[in-house]
Design an enzyme around this catalytic site. Structure first.
Site, PDB file in Angstrom:
ATOM      1  N   HIS A  39      13.148  -4.799   7.878  1.00 38.05           N
ATOM      2  CA  HIS A  39      13.150  -5.502   7.013  1.00 38.05           C
ATOM      3  C   HIS A  39      13.868  -6.062   6.447  1.00 38.05           C
ATOM      4  CE1 HIS A  39       8.575  -4.047   6.137  1.00 38.05           C
ATOM      5  NE2 HIS A  39       9.555  -2.614   5.676  1.00 38.05           N
ATOM      6  N   SER A  75       0.485  -5.864  -3.013  1.00 39.42           N
ATOM      7  CA  SER A  75      -0.346  -4.647  -2.163  1.00 39.42           C
ATOM      8  C   SER A  75       1.062  -3.416  -2.564  1.00 39.42           C
ATOM      9  CB  SER A  75       0.547  -5.503  -1.138  1.00 39.42           C
ATOM     10  OG  SER A  75       0.501  -4.092   0.316  1.00 39.42           O
ATOM     11  N   LYS A 104       5.463  -5.617   3.005  1.00 38.00           N
ATOM     12  CA  LYS A 104       3.840  -5.115   2.478  1.00 38.00           C
ATOM     13  C   LYS A 104       3.585  -6.272   3.095  1.00 38.00           C
ATOM     14  CE  LYS A 104       2.599  -2.457   1.394  1.00 38.00           C
ATOM     15  NZ  LYS A 104       2.582  -0.663   2.180  1.00 38.00           N
TER      16      LYS A 104
HETATM   17  P1  A3P Z   1      -3.269  -5.428   1.230  1.00 40.39           P
HETATM   18  O1  A3P Z   1      -2.512  -4.020  -0.017  1.00 40.39           O
HETATM   19  O2  A3P Z   1      -3.191  -6.269   0.585  1.00 40.39           O
HETATM   20  O3  A3P Z   1      -4.539  -4.491   1.550  1.00 40.39           O
HETATM   21  P2  A3P Z   1       2.799  -4.043   5.332  1.00 40.39           P
HETATM   22  O4  A3P Z   1       1.871  -3.096   6.873  1.00 40.39           O
HETATM   23  O5  A3P Z   1       3.913  -5.078   5.204  1.00 40.39           O
HETATM   24  O6  A3P Z   1       3.100  -2.457   4.150  1.00 40.39           O
HETATM   25  O7  A3P Z   1       1.528  -4.247   4.488  1.00 40.39           O
HETATM   26  C1  A3P Z   1       0.623  -3.768   4.337  1.00 40.39           C
HETATM   27  C2  A3P Z   1      -0.634  -4.807   4.008  1.00 40.39           C
HETATM   28  O8  A3P Z   1      -1.503  -5.454   5.615  1.00 40.39           O
HETATM   29  C3  A3P Z   1      -1.307  -3.921   3.491  1.00 40.39           C
HETATM   30  O9  A3P Z   1      -1.767  -4.555   2.763  1.00 40.39           O
HETATM   31  C4  A3P Z   1      -2.197  -3.857   4.784  1.00 40.39           C
HETATM   32  O10 A3P Z   1      -3.699  -3.708   4.320  1.00 40.39           O
HETATM   33  C5  A3P Z   1      -2.607  -5.480   5.205  1.00 40.39           C
HETATM   34  N1  A3P Z   1      -3.071  -5.171   6.241  1.00 40.39           N
HETATM   35  C6  A3P Z   1      -2.963  -4.086   7.831  1.00 40.39           C
HETATM   36  N2  A3P Z   1      -3.199  -4.305   8.986  1.00 40.39           N
HETATM   37  C7  A3P Z   1      -3.758  -5.369   8.444  1.00 40.39           C
HETATM   38  C8  A3P Z   1      -4.643  -6.193   9.649  1.00 40.39           C
HETATM   39  N3  A3P Z   1      -5.556  -5.752  10.486  1.00 40.39           N
HETATM   40  N4  A3P Z   1      -5.738  -7.124   9.097  1.00 40.39           N
HETATM   41  C9  A3P Z   1      -5.622  -7.885   7.976  1.00 40.39           C
HETATM   42  N5  A3P Z   1      -4.305  -7.170   6.577  1.00 40.39           N
HETATM   43  C10 A3P Z   1      -3.809  -6.288   7.219  1.00 40.39           C
END
Ligand code: A3P
Length: 285
Positions: free
Chosen positions: A99, A129, A44
């Site tokens: 990860h 998140s 996340k």
């Molecule tokens: P939030 O839940 O705070 O919105 P991962 O890909 O490691 O699972 O992380 C997911 C988090 O990264 C989510 O956070 C998601 O919205 C955010 N995320 C993914 N793409 C993004 C982007 N282009 N810009 C900003 N945040 C992004």
């Protein structure tokens, strides 16, 4: 809970995608190549975002890979069951996600010249998140109340273990040639600068036009529309995006909408204790 996870040396890994066999393959058998690029994150922390940006750097801004290949195939997870089939015959440079903590990389990593791009995120935002993610993902245990999840997160009783241990395993290698440390926050604040830095690290000369294309395609709202990156193909009984999306908010500081003052102060005290002596300048409040 435990039937949802493979528990290996105290670490929880979601059974939905990971098995003892896939872990053994990743650690013992996977043959790292010099040209491999690993995207490493704690869950996340913006993994999906990096899985969009790095392929676009290698394609010089050509959108084809990110509009036609699902992110989990585009930059597969080393530890997932399908890694073997996807990566063994893939031409270099292979882009790989994990990860894992530093000591969990494949045995063959240390003899290679493979590169690692690490993206960190404020642990309070990664926690928030993750809290929402647990509530939409059928393959993870239910998050429970926020205060309960907060305790689990601080104790590291969550998938892939503790945020603190993850950072502590990677931060010491920050000056190594093979390693680039980035933060979610700097990426959001100055995407151009971060993409430029990434391009230089990966040995790719990017024109200003190419960087513009990459910035545009990887904006949160554009990625949210990209079915190859927003997990909309995953059936709703596995990932239920009706009330909250995988690409949820994409902002810095959403923790302020979730933590009480007391929870924040408690978090800060655990942070100070766990990060003591590490000389880690980020995320102190
Ligand atoms: P939030 O839940 O705070 O919105 P991962 O890909 O490691 O699972 O992380 C997911 C988090 O990264 C989510 O956070 C998601 O919205 C955010 N995320 C993914 N793409 C993004 C982007 N282009 N810009 C900003 N945040 C992004």
């Amino acid at each position: 809970m435990s039937e949802l996870y493979v528990v290996h040396e105290g670490f929880l890994f979601p059974k939905h995608v990971i098995s003892e066999e896939s872990l053994r393959y990743a650690w013992e058998e996977f043959q790292v190549r010099d040209e491999d690029v690993f995207i490493v994150t704690y869950p996340k922390s913006g993994t999906t975002w990096m899985q969009e940006i790095v392929p676009l750097i290698f394609s010089n801004g050509d959108l084809t890979p990110v509009l036609s290949i699902p992110n989990w195939q585009r930059v597969p997870w080393l530890e997932h069951n399908f890694c073997k089939g996807l990566l063994e015959d893939r031409p270099s440079p292979r882009l790989i996600t994990t990860h894992f903590q530093r000591h969990m990389l494949p045995k063959t990593f240390d003899k290679s010249k493979a590169k690692v791009v690490y993206m960190a995120r404020h642990p309070k935002d990664a926690l928030v998140s993750s809290f929402h993610y647990h509530n939409i993902a059928a393959f993870l245990d239910n998050a429970g109340r926020f205060d309960e999840f907060l305790d689990k997160f601080l104790e590291g009783k969550v998938m892939y273990g503790s945020w603190f241990d993850h950072i502590k395993s990677w931060w010491p290698v920050r000056d190594q040639e093979y390693f680039l440390f980035l933060t979610y926050e700097e990426m959001l604040q100055d995407t151009r600068n971060t993409v430029t830095k990434l391009g230089e690290f990966l040995g790719k000369q990017l024109s200003s036009d190419t960087i513009d294309k990459i910035i545009s395609q990887t904006k949160f709202n554009n990625m949210k529309q990209n079915s190859m990156s927003n997990y909309s193909f995953v059936p709703s009984d596995i990932l239920n995006q009706e009330n909250s999306n995988f690409l949820r908010k994409g902002i810095v500081g959403d923790w302020k909408n979730h933590f009480t003052q007391a929870q924040s102060e408690y978090f800060n005290s655990v942070f100070a204790e766990r990060m003591k002596g590490l000389n880690f300048p980020y995320y102190k409040d």
